[in-house]
Scaffold this active site. Structure first.
Site, PDB file in Angstrom:
ATOM      1  N   HIS A  35       0.886  -1.160   0.000  1.00  0.00           N
ATOM      2  CA  HIS A  35       0.000   0.000   0.000  1.00  0.00           C
ATOM      3  C   HIS A  35       0.929   1.217   0.000  1.00  0.00           C
ATOM      4  O   HIS A  35       2.010   1.169   0.597  1.00  0.00           O
ATOM      5  CB  HIS A  35      -0.839   0.099   1.275  1.00  0.00           C
ATOM      6  CG  HIS A  35      -1.720  -1.081   1.561  1.00  0.00           C
ATOM      7  ND1 HIS A  35      -1.270  -2.213   2.183  1.00  0.00           N
ATOM      8  CD2 HIS A  35      -3.048  -1.272   1.332  1.00  0.00           C
ATOM      9  CE1 HIS A  35      -2.269  -3.057   2.322  1.00  0.00           C
ATOM     10  NE2 HIS A  35      -3.362  -2.522   1.814  1.00  0.00           N
TER      11      HIS A  35
ATOM     12  N   ASP B  87       2.408   1.880   3.300  1.00  0.00           N
ATOM     13  CA  ASP B  87       3.376   0.918   3.860  1.00  0.00           C
ATOM     14  C   ASP B  87       4.796   1.372   3.566  1.00  0.00           C
ATOM     15  O   ASP B  87       5.680   1.225   4.403  1.00  0.00           O
ATOM     16  CB  ASP B  87       3.234  -0.479   3.229  1.00  0.00           C
ATOM     17  CG  ASP B  87       1.874  -1.089   3.405  1.00  0.00           C
ATOM     18  OD1 ASP B  87       1.193  -0.759   4.400  1.00  0.00           O
ATOM     19  OD2 ASP B  87       1.477  -1.922   2.549  1.00  0.00           O
TER      20      ASP B  87
HETATM   21  C1  XLS Z   1      -7.482  -6.967   4.048  1.00  0.00           C
HETATM   22  C2  XLS Z   1      -6.999  -7.099   2.694  1.00  0.00           C
HETATM   23  C3  XLS Z   1      -5.849  -6.168   2.333  1.00  0.00           C
HETATM   24  C4  XLS Z   1      -5.685  -6.127   0.839  1.00  0.00           C
HETATM   25  C5  XLS Z   1      -4.891  -4.964   0.363  1.00  0.00           C
HETATM   26  O1  XLS Z   1      -8.224  -7.806   4.535  1.00  0.00           O
HETATM   27  O2  XLS Z   1      -6.659  -8.426   2.471  1.00  0.00           O
HETATM   28  O3  XLS Z   1      -4.698  -6.567   2.970  1.00  0.00           O
HETATM   29  O4  XLS Z   1      -5.114  -7.290   0.354  1.00  0.00           O
HETATM   30  O5  XLS Z   1      -5.467  -3.753   0.698  1.00  0.00           O
END
Ligand code: XLS
Ligand code: NI
Ligand code: NI
Length: 440
Positions: free
Chosen positions: A101, A104
């Site tokens: 993200h 991140d």
């Molecule tokens: C959350 C999601 C998230 C997505 C990316 O439950 O899995 O991690 O994969 O935003």
């Protein structure tokens, strides 16, 4: 350049007889199957958020993790340290991709423009590191759920200003994903849903979600981003009801708004569990609609109602998942992203290696079993035979649209009671066990 994961070298394939926990037993990246290496078939990716961000905090306690970058307090130094750690980690495990993200890879500053400047610096650092590495970006995404401004949602917020903020954020996230040659861009609508219908204009929210996605499509065209757009279904958590509930719901939504040709699905195992589907079901729905894009590889706990995001170790599930991937023709731009985190009590850096080794071996093994099942036509032959009544006679007339209710009544009056054959479920399950146990 400093080493972050000291004392752990390159993880090698040592085969099933090895008792070295820091070695692969089934994942042999160089092994060629059907003209492609295992590394190319499986396309593993590290999830930045779980591996470098998460610290094991839960609603009842603070984080427990010990990480090699602990003690670095300047936000930019910390971001750079994690970039270095990421490349070292992927290279040591022979993992070809990572996913992130925007928030991140670098944290938010006081204003959007400052935040974007920070992001640019980290992207430069990643680009630089990519020059001396084979590790690539599988997908990028935007975090539209952590900051309090997204409390009512992002593109489905009741606030037009929040919609605009989210658009600005995705615009930038698309730009950096393109800059880093990301293969895909993911939309996961964590807060795109509602807590209560008593305060919700569901129609406007859904229309706005579609508007937002078509703006993303337009902007991607404008900047020449040719990665695949993916939507990641999840029924709930953090929101009570999420609009991207499951694969079928998302596909219906996309068709409703004429967006289906621009999006595929990123199927996450644990999200399937939360939607009360099997992982295989979600993948099958995606596959038969030509929308199987990528996978968030993890596993949930059937006794718990939330996203536990555990590393995948269940060979039955990895086998059936890879079965769907192989039947879909393999991954194109997608891959197997470990959207998985080590347990709170697995707090040492080397646990990150054990988690990934466990997941990679489970998928490598599942892939080999699935490959044999497909090659031997075990289920496909049975399924073909089971539906063979639609290949001739009245069945062929039905599927080719030649008959209606009147003809079918006349046929049945003459044909009498249908003669059926067994579904043989137990026999088929037993064959699955045999393949799982006997595959070398
Ligand atoms: C959350 C999601 C998230 C997505 C990316 O439950 O899995 O991690 O994969 O935003
Ligand atoms: Ni996910
Ligand atoms: Ni998830």
């Amino acid at each position: 350049m400093s080493e972050y994961f000291k004392g752990i070298g390159k993880i090698k394939y040592e085969g099933p007889q090895s008792d070295n926990p820091l070695a692969f037993k089934y994942y042999n990246p160089e092994e060629v199957i059907d003209g492609k290496t295992m590394k190319e078939h499986l396309r593993f990716a590290v999830a930045y958020w779980h591996t470098y961000q998460a610290r094991g905090a839960d609603p009842f306690g603070v984080g427990t993790a010990i990480r090699p970058w602990d003690g670095v307090s300047d936000p930019m130094d910390l971001a750079y340290a994690k970039v270095e750690a990421n490349f070292e980690f992927c290279e040591k495990l022979d993992i070809p991709f990572f996913c992130f993200h925007d928030r991140d890879i670098s944290s938010e500053a006081d204003t959007l423009s400052e935040t974007n400047k920070r992001l640019d610096k980290v992207v430069e650092k990643i680009k630089d590191r990519m020059k001396s590495s084979d590790v690539k970006l599988l997908w990028g995404t935007a975090n539209l759920f952590s900051n309090p401004r997204f409390m009512h949602g992002a593109s489905t917020s009741c606030s037009a200003d929040v919609f605009a903020y989210a658009a600005a954020q995705v615009k930038k996230a698309l730009e950096i994903t393109k800059e880093l040659n990301g293969q895909n861009y993911v939309f996961w609508g964590g807060r795109e849903g509602y807590e209560t219908l008593l305060n919700t204009d569901m129609k406007l929210e859904l229309d706005n979600l579609a508007r937002f996605l078509s703006m993303a499509v337009d902007y991607a065209k404008e900047i020449g981003f040719d990665g695949q757009f993916l939507i990641e279904p999840k029924p709930k958590e953090p929101t009570k009801h999420q609009y991207d509930f499951d694969a079928a719901t998302v596909l219906g939504f996309l068709k409703n708004y004429g967006l289906e040709k621009y999006f595929k699905l990123n199927i996450e195992a644990n999200h399937a569990t939360l939607a009360q589907h099997t992982f295989q079901h979600e993948l099958r729905v995606a596959r038969i609609n030509n929308a199987l894009g990528s996978i968030d590889a993890n596993q949930g706990d059937l006794l718990l109602g939330w996203d536990t995001d555990q590393f995948p170790t269940n060979i039955y599930d990895t086998t059936l998942a890879m079965y769907e991937v192989i039947m879909a023709g393999g991954f194109d731009k997608g891959g197997l992203n470990f959207d998985s985190k080590v347990r709170r009590a697995s707090f040492e850096p080397e646990d990150l290696f054990y988690g990934h080794i466990a997941g990679m071996d489970a998928f490598a093994r599942g892939f080999k079993v699935a490959h044999r099942l497909v090659k031997d036509g075990v289920y496909e032959k049975f399924i073909k035979e089971r539906y063979s009544s639609f290949e001739k006679g009245i069945g062929l007339d039905i599927v080719s649209g030649k008959v209606g209710f009147k003809e079918l009544e006349a046929y049945t009056l003459q044909n009498g009671e249908p003669r059926l054959s067994s579904g043989r479920q137990e026999m088929l399950e037993s064959i699955l066990n045999q393949y799982i146990i006997e595959t070398k």
